[in-house]
Design an enzyme around this catalytic site. Structure first.
Site, PDB file in Angstrom:
ATOM      1  N   LYS A   1       0.814  -1.157   0.112  1.00 11.47           N
ATOM      2  CA  LYS A   1      -0.108  -0.051  -0.028  1.00 11.47           C
ATOM      3  C   LYS A   1       0.813   1.313  -0.181  1.00 11.47           C
ATOM      4  O   LYS A   1       1.583   1.417   0.726  1.00 11.47           O
ATOM      5  CB  LYS A   1      -0.828  -0.120   1.183  1.00 11.47           C
ATOM      6  CG  LYS A   1      -1.956   1.440   1.480  1.00 11.47           C
ATOM      7  CD  LYS A   1      -2.987   1.152   2.527  1.00 11.47           C
ATOM      8  CE  LYS A   1      -3.617   2.343   2.553  1.00 11.47           C
ATOM      9  NZ  LYS A   1      -4.694   2.496   3.562  1.00 11.47           N
TER      10      LYS A   1
ATOM     11  N   SER B   1     -10.207   5.728  -4.702  1.00 11.12           N
ATOM     12  CA  SER B   1     -11.487   6.784  -4.877  1.00 11.12           C
ATOM     13  C   SER B   1     -10.702   7.930  -5.748  1.00 11.12           C
ATOM     14  O   SER B   1     -11.616   8.330  -6.526  1.00 11.12           O
ATOM     15  CB  SER B   1     -11.275   7.631  -3.345  1.00 11.12           C
ATOM     16  OG  SER B   1     -10.298   7.807  -2.768  1.00 11.12           O
TER      17      SER B   1
ATOM     18  N   LYS C   1      -2.192  -1.604  -3.753  1.00 10.27           N
ATOM     19  CA  LYS C   1      -3.040  -0.242  -3.714  1.00 10.27           C
ATOM     20  C   LYS C   1      -2.118   1.079  -3.836  1.00 10.27           C
ATOM     21  O   LYS C   1      -1.078   1.099  -3.166  1.00 10.27           O
ATOM     22  CB  LYS C   1      -3.780  -0.313  -2.482  1.00 10.27           C
ATOM     23  CG  LYS C   1      -4.675   0.895  -2.075  1.00 10.27           C
ATOM     24  CD  LYS C   1      -5.368   0.674  -0.794  1.00 10.27           C
ATOM     25  CE  LYS C   1      -6.246   2.162  -0.637  1.00 10.27           C
ATOM     26  NZ  LYS C   1      -6.213   2.344   0.696  1.00 10.27           N
TER      27      LYS C   1
ATOM     28  N   GLU D   1       7.390  -6.675   1.081  1.00 12.42           N
ATOM     29  CA  GLU D   1       6.244  -6.373   1.983  1.00 12.42           C
ATOM     30  C   GLU D   1       5.113  -7.649   1.657  1.00 12.42           C
ATOM     31  O   GLU D   1       4.712  -8.259   2.643  1.00 12.42           O
ATOM     32  CB  GLU D   1       5.091  -5.186   1.569  1.00 12.42           C
ATOM     33  CG  GLU D   1       5.942  -3.713   2.191  1.00 12.42           C
ATOM     34  CD  GLU D   1       5.695  -3.722   3.668  1.00 12.42           C
ATOM     35  OE1 GLU D   1       5.011  -4.520   4.091  1.00 12.42           O
ATOM     36  OE2 GLU D   1       6.234  -2.608   4.045  1.00 12.42           O
TER      37      GLU D   1
ATOM     38  N   ARG E   1     -10.906   9.979   1.852  1.00 12.76           N
ATOM     39  CA  ARG E   1     -10.523  10.639   3.379  1.00 12.76           C
ATOM     40  C   ARG E   1     -11.606  11.610   3.598  1.00 12.76           C
ATOM     41  O   ARG E   1     -12.350  11.809   4.829  1.00 12.76           O
ATOM     42  CB  ARG E   1      -9.322  11.290   3.448  1.00 12.76           C
ATOM     43  CG  ARG E   1      -7.965  10.237   3.561  1.00 12.76           C
ATOM     44  CD  ARG E   1      -6.892  10.688   3.452  1.00 12.76           C
ATOM     45  NE  ARG E   1      -5.715   9.845   3.438  1.00 12.76           N
ATOM     46  CZ  ARG E   1      -4.495  10.024   3.186  1.00 12.76           C
ATOM     47  NH1 ARG E   1      -4.057  11.069   3.045  1.00 12.76           N
ATOM     48  NH2 ARG E   1      -3.576   9.076   2.975  1.00 12.76           N
TER      49      ARG E   1
ATOM     50  N   LYS F   1       1.152   9.907   5.261  1.00 15.56           N
ATOM     51  CA  LYS F   1       1.369   8.550   6.060  1.00 15.56           C
ATOM     52  C   LYS F   1       2.437   7.888   5.609  1.00 15.56           C
ATOM     53  O   LYS F   1       2.712   6.947   5.356  1.00 15.56           O
ATOM     54  CB  LYS F   1       0.028   7.705   5.692  1.00 15.56           C
ATOM     55  CG  LYS F   1      -1.181   8.495   6.372  1.00 15.56           C
ATOM     56  CD  LYS F   1      -2.391   7.475   6.167  1.00 15.56           C
ATOM     57  CE  LYS F   1      -3.579   8.121   6.633  1.00 15.56           C
ATOM     58  NZ  LYS F   1      -4.650   7.130   6.433  1.00 15.56           N
TER      59      LYS F   1
HETATM   60  C1  PBG Z   1      -7.646   3.358   5.657  1.00 12.32           C
HETATM   61  C2  PBG Z   1      -7.495   3.243   4.101  1.00 12.32           C
HETATM   62  C3  PBG Z   1      -7.558   3.905   3.220  1.00 12.32           C
HETATM   63  C4  PBG Z   1      -7.919   3.734   1.717  1.00 12.32           C
HETATM   64  C5  PBG Z   1      -8.669   2.324   2.218  1.00 12.32           C
HETATM   65  N1  PBG Z   1      -8.465   2.260   3.685  1.00 12.32           N
HETATM   66  C6  PBG Z   1      -7.113   5.613   2.997  1.00 12.32           C
HETATM   67  C7  PBG Z   1      -5.719   5.873   3.786  1.00 12.32           C
HETATM   68  O1  PBG Z   1      -4.967   5.067   3.876  1.00 12.32           O
HETATM   69  O2  PBG Z   1      -5.499   6.998   4.078  1.00 12.32           O
HETATM   70  C8  PBG Z   1      -8.130   4.274   0.550  1.00 12.32           C
HETATM   71  C9  PBG Z   1      -9.266   4.071  -0.350  1.00 12.32           C
HETATM   72  C10 PBG Z   1      -9.444   4.947  -1.408  1.00 12.32           C
HETATM   73  O3  PBG Z   1      -8.838   5.937  -1.592  1.00 12.32           O
HETATM   74  O4  PBG Z   1     -10.331   4.382  -2.106  1.00 12.32           O
HETATM   75  N2  PBG Z   1      -6.305   3.029   5.958  1.00 12.32           N
END
Ligand code: PBG
Length: 335
Positions: free
Chosen positions: A205, A286, A260, A245, A215, A229
């Site tokens: 990720k 998203s 992701k 990972e 968010r 992050k």
């Molecule tokens: C939470 C999480 C996130 C997403 C999925 N689980 C956001 C992040 O890590 O800040 C993102 C999903 C998306 O953007 O569609 N940890």
């Protein structure tokens, strides 16, 4: 082994366009296929009275009440979508620095999971394990002196996984990127008798800028402020590190792995799939979804066609399936 080489005729004996000439030949020779079975539908649940609340940065996606959620999961099931992924929009007053709400067995996500499982069988329910929907600072882990601490966070993640499993969650999806979380969560689940609960690890990720609309949707953007992050999610510059990972998550007991975001990271999906031969999923996040939708709405692209093209690209790269906010919409068209 015979060393005989297959004949390699060239033009004009070989004309690759012959196979492309008709729709029916194109269907016959297609190397990859997209079906509703490839789809996982991410959905947002809220606990207000309104059945649906629009998300301005995610066109055609809504936060749903628990009742609406149950109804829409029913639709997904009827269409043949194998699994939904539920994300809670937590009331700001329930968020705290230590994320206690994450392991409240009656919290919104547990209520939503239980309501779905009560109403439907034959469709999987997946939910994230990460603290960001529940923290006042918007991070996925606990914050100590300005740093996200790893090992202390693991304890909370395990408690969170257990309440979600108790509520009936089929697939626990650690999305926090702490080191060692898959192994700890696996052990915690097993210890409580949840050895059949699956783990889909958000294994590779990235610290992507494409998560903004998510968010907004879950309301963690203001908590995180301008923060990022990068101390736990991966650097978009890296690819070998993704394999490390993924390898660790597999060793720790992941049943499925995920890469992701999606389209910008097809090379990672391909490397992961060919190296580990694991069920490998892609999350079309998203920001990707919002870009496609917005361009479609503005008449810049044909959304349906480009969206389908994006999904077949994931399949071509080797993805076993795709999490996408457009799952329900495309499922209706694929059937
Ligand atoms: C939470 C999480 C996130 C997403 C999925 N689980 C956001 C992040 O890590 O800040 C993102 C999903 C998306 O953007 O569609 N940890």
């Amino acid at each position: 082994m015979s060393k005989i080489k297959a004949p390699q005729p060239g033009f004009p004996t070989t004309r690759l366009r012959r196979n492309r000439r008709n729709g029916w030949t194109r269907k016959l020779v297609a190397e990859n296929h997209l079906s509703v079975q490839d789809l996982i539908w991410p959905i947002f649940v809220h606990n207000g009275k309104e059945p649906k609340i629009k998300i301005p940065t995610m066109p055609d996606v809504e936060r749903l009440s628990v009742q609406q959620l149950v109804e829409q999961v029913g639709q997904a099931k009827t269409l043949g979508i194998p699994m939904v992924a539920v994300f809670p929009v937590v009331n700001p007053e329930l968020k705290s620095a230590e994320a206690e709400e994450a392991y409240n067995k009656d919290n919104l996500i547990c209520q939503a999971i239980a309501a779905i499982k009560d109403a439907h069988d034959g469709i999987g329910v997946m939910s994230d394990v990460a603290l960001d929907p529940f923290t006042s600072h918007g991070h996925d882990g606990l914050l100590r002196n300005g740093h996200i601490v790893n090992d202390e966070t693991l304890e909370v993640l395990c408690k969170q996984a257990i309440v979600q499993a108790k509520a009936g969650c089929d697939v626990i999806a650690p999305s926090d990127m702490m080191d060692g979380r898959v192994g700890r969560i696996r052990a915690a689940l097993d210890e409580q008798g949840f050895e059949n609960v699956l783990i889909m690890a958000y294994a590779a990720k990235y610290a992507s800028n494409l998560y903004g609309p998510f968010r907004d949707a879950v309301g963690s953007a203001p908590n995180l402020g301008g923060g990022d992050k990068k101390t736990y999610q991966m650097d978009p510059a890296n690819s070998d590190e993704a394999l490390r990972e993924v390898e660790l998550d597999i060793k720790e007991g992941a049943d499925m792995v995920m890469v992701k975001p999606g389209i910008f990271y097809l090379d990672i999906i391909q490397r992961v799939k060919s190296k580990f031969l694991m069920p490998t999923f892609a999350f079309q996040v998203s920001g990707e979804y919002a870009m496609l939708k917005t361009a479609g709405t503005q008449g810049i692209i044909n959304f349906d066609q480009v969206f389908k093209e994006s999904l077949i690209a994931f399949k071509r790269a080797g993805a076993s399936g795709i999490l996408t906010y457009g799952a329900l919409e495309i499922a209706k068209k694929l059937n």
